[in-house]
Design a protein around this motif. Structure first.
Motif, PDB file in Angstrom:
ATOM      1  N   MET A 142      -9.963  -8.992  -6.287  1.00 39.23           N
ATOM      2  CA  MET A 142     -10.030  -7.737  -6.822  1.00 39.23           C
ATOM      3  C   MET A 142      -8.320  -7.391  -6.809  1.00 39.23           C
ATOM      4  O   MET A 142      -7.562  -7.712  -5.891  1.00 39.23           O
ATOM      5  CB  MET A 142     -10.687  -6.721  -5.836  1.00 39.23           C
ATOM      6  CG  MET A 142     -12.099  -7.335  -5.714  1.00 39.23           C
ATOM      7  SD  MET A 142     -12.984  -6.765  -7.366  1.00 39.23           S
ATOM      8  CE  MET A 142     -12.878  -4.942  -7.085  1.00 39.23           C
TER       9      MET A 142
ATOM     10  N   ARG B 246      -4.981  -1.347  -5.945  1.00 38.08           N
ATOM     11  CA  ARG B 246      -4.959  -0.018  -6.499  1.00 38.08           C
ATOM     12  C   ARG B 246      -4.182   1.006  -5.902  1.00 38.08           C
ATOM     13  O   ARG B 246      -4.680   1.256  -4.848  1.00 38.08           O
ATOM     14  CB  ARG B 246      -6.504   0.359  -6.769  1.00 38.08           C
ATOM     15  CG  ARG B 246      -7.302  -0.350  -7.697  1.00 38.08           C
ATOM     16  CD  ARG B 246      -8.714   0.035  -7.847  1.00 38.08           C
ATOM     17  NE  ARG B 246      -9.746  -0.471  -8.551  1.00 38.08           N
ATOM     18  CZ  ARG B 246      -9.458  -0.359 -10.071  1.00 38.08           C
ATOM     19  NH1 ARG B 246      -9.055   0.656 -10.640  1.00 38.08           N
ATOM     20  NH2 ARG B 246     -10.399  -1.341 -10.930  1.00 38.08           N
TER      21      ARG B 246
ATOM     22  N   ASP C  60      -1.546 -11.685  -8.286  1.00 35.13           N
ATOM     23  CA  ASP C  60      -2.455 -10.629  -8.190  1.00 35.13           C
ATOM     24  C   ASP C  60      -1.992  -9.235  -9.231  1.00 35.13           C
ATOM     25  O   ASP C  60      -1.125  -9.530  -9.919  1.00 35.13           O
ATOM     26  CB  ASP C  60      -2.344 -10.046  -6.830  1.00 35.13           C
ATOM     27  CG  ASP C  60      -3.008 -10.887  -5.568  1.00 35.13           C
ATOM     28  OD1 ASP C  60      -3.324 -12.115  -5.986  1.00 35.13           O
ATOM     29  OD2 ASP C  60      -2.679 -10.479  -4.348  1.00 35.13           O
TER      30      ASP C  60
ATOM     31  N   ASP D 296     -11.442  -3.375 -15.198  1.00 31.22           N
ATOM     32  CA  ASP D 296     -10.167  -3.898 -14.766  1.00 31.22           C
ATOM     33  C   ASP D 296      -9.516  -4.891 -15.926  1.00 31.22           C
ATOM     34  O   ASP D 296     -10.462  -5.625 -16.514  1.00 31.22           O
ATOM     35  CB  ASP D 296     -10.358  -4.761 -13.412  1.00 31.22           C
ATOM     36  CG  ASP D 296     -10.913  -4.078 -12.330  1.00 31.22           C
ATOM     37  OD1 ASP D 296     -10.515  -2.676 -12.438  1.00 31.22           O
ATOM     38  OD2 ASP D 296     -11.357  -4.529 -11.408  1.00 31.22           O
TER      39      ASP D 296
END
Length: 528
Positions: A1, A4, A183, A409
């Protein structure tokens, strides 16, 4: 993930930390640093910070000095806000705990080249280190700030959907993590505060992290970049085979140091009425000319007339470093040479750090507000980081409420068929070749012929680097090589377009300034 955050800051120097500290009042902040946090140009700044703090000094005088040093290319509005807002930012820094030298209860102000008054506050000769310490300590007290160390940004993430208002918008970055994974960092506001690109040159006062990453990433994403031809060479770096270009602060000349040739003769009186306190571009060219004329390897900065007690008190770090190389500056002159020091151009922004890409800001040395023009005035750099870090937050925090990230995303990083490299020699060879050709062909003195040679060789090198980048898995070395090649290309392109000599750009083919054509910025964009 993905990670954020409301705000994403690339770079942990004075500009990035100033922004992060203020932004943390409005939302969550991620600060990405390529090495350990605190490792960057700010920590190596010696001289000080310019500011009108004396009742005998004036804003107008500081503005005029900046404009004169900038050789007709400064944007007056950028100079005005920096000079006039500077004292308030300095007082805030003191309130955070930064300790500057004082004498009799007042700041011990010194003078540097190009300044008409003593207006430089300093912490001995390690001012940048003290500024960095105070800002990091303040950031540590903010729970909204998260540091990601040893994290190298690769490229900006853009929202290029056709229905996106105002075209592409920056959504964050792809970044190489310490464990080798890649990432996504997603943010409403992304800030380039990555500093300069001194490592594009063979000899530089900059640390190894200064590879122009932010400018290169922003340019690849479509941001406008300006005035990259104006790379400042600091006139005095320690000349010693083991010193790795240790900077000898301009403050030494501000306190009475004299530049001399090998035989002891002074020479700056032949180049400028301010002699040893002339602006940096003048001093660097003068030293370059004398070295070429005499065939000597270096010139000498003589401080011996000031006495050991004064030198050890005022310049303890420089004194100790020179002594470690068996140079006692109290009894012998310091051997010095010019070295690449400061990037006066960068990503084009307005007076609040906004670029032409929505959601993307640039501040500090990576930006181009027009403050420095064709040559930065000494000690205006840390000042710029403080002022524009603060100004950028003013607008970014107001925009935050109206900004949202896409519901879907952006795609994760795809390495495709890339494999681990078995040809790392390509990286080291190309790295060395770029830095050497930039020093030889795009240095203190230039010609059209030298620039053409640099351009031709860079085209081949960039093609080799592109091929390597796509064939092999990304490493930090590859990221930095790709970026210095991009920055080198931008410097050469800008230098080739300026058909005059002005400030830091001096060419033998056009030795005079052109007042009709030359007072315009050199702007590049992949879309122009």
């Amino acid at each position: 993930m993905p990670h954020r955050f409301d705000f994403l800051v690339m770079g942990g120097g004075v500009a990035g930390l100033s922004f992060a500290l203020q932004a943390a009042r409005h939302g969550t902040v991620a600060v990405l640093t390529k090495r350990e946090r605190g490792e960057g140009n700010t920590a190596y700044a010696q001289g000080g910070i310019a500011g009108v703090l004396s009742p005998t000094d004036t804003f107008d005088a500081h503005i005029d000095d900046t404009l004169v040093a900038g050789a007709g290319l400064c944007h007056r509005d950028a100079v005005e806000v920096t000079v006039r807002e500077g004292p308030a930012r300095l007082k805030e820094l003191v309130a955070l705990g930064a300790a500057f030298d004082q004498r009799g209860g007042e700041f011990d102000l010194t003078r540097e080249g190009g300044h008409s008054a003593r207006r430089i506050i300093h912490a001995g000769d390690i001012t940048g280190r003290e500024v960095q310490r105070a800002l990091l300590a303040a950031c540590d007290e903010q729970p909204n700030i998260t540091f990601f160390q040893n994290t190298a940004a690769i490229d900006l993430i853009l929202d290029r959907r056709p229905h996106t208002p105002a075209g592409s918008r920056c959504l964050g970055v792809y970044a190489l993590m310490e464990d080798g994974s890649i990432d996504r960092f997603l943010s409403k506001v992304t800030v380039v505060a990555t500093g300069g690109a001194g490592k594009v040159y063979l000899y530089t006062s900059n640390p190894d992290v200064a590879t122009g990453d932010g400018v290169a990433m922003a340019y690849r994403a479509g941001a406008r970049v300006a005035n990259m031809e104006f790379y400042q060479f600091h006139p005095t770096c320690l000349f010693h085979p083991e010193a790795k270009s240790f900077l000898i602060s301009e403050a030494l000349r501000g306190e009475g140091g004299k530049l001399r040739l090998k035989g002891g003769q002074t020479f700056m009186d032949r180049y400028h009425p301010m002699k040893d306190l002339a602006p940096r571009d003048v001093v660097a060219r003068a030293i370059d000319a004398e070295l070429k004329r005499t065939g000597n390897d270096c010139v000498y900065l003589d401080m011996t007339h000031l006495g050991r007690a004064y030198l050890t008190e005022r310049f303890p770090n420089i004194y100790a470093t020179c002594k470690a190389f068996n140079i006692d500056m109290a009894v012998q002159p310091i051997p010095v040479v010019p070295a690449a020091h400061y990037q006066c151009g960068g990503v084009v922004t307005d007076l609040h750090g906004r670029t032409n890409i929505p959601g993307l800001y640039a501040i500090g040395e990576a930006s181009c507000t027009g403050l420095h023009g064709a040559n930065r005035l000494a000690s205006n750099s840390l000042l710029e980081g403080l002022v524009f870090g603060h100004r950028a937050v003013q607008v970014a925090s107001e925009e935050l409420a109206s900004l949202t990230l896409p519901k879907e995303d952006p795609p994760a990083w795809d390495s495709g068929s890339a494999v681990d490299s078995d040809e790392s020699v390509v990286v080291t060879h190309n790295w060395d070749e770029i830095r050497r050709l930039m020093w030889n062909y795009v240095g203190i003195v230039r010609t059209d012929k030298r620039l053409m040679r640099a351009r031709r060789r860079l085209e081949l090198l960039r093609e080799e680097i592109r091929d390597y980048y796509w064939r092999f898995k990304v490493t930090r070395d590859v990221i930095e090589l790709r970026n210095i090649a991009e920055v080198a290309h931008l410097i050469v392109d800008c230098a080739s377009r300026r058909k005059e000599s002005r400030g830091l750009h001096y060419t033998l083919d056009y030795p005079h300034t052109d007042e009709h054509q030359g007072t315009r910025d050199t702007i590049l964009s992949r879309e122009l």
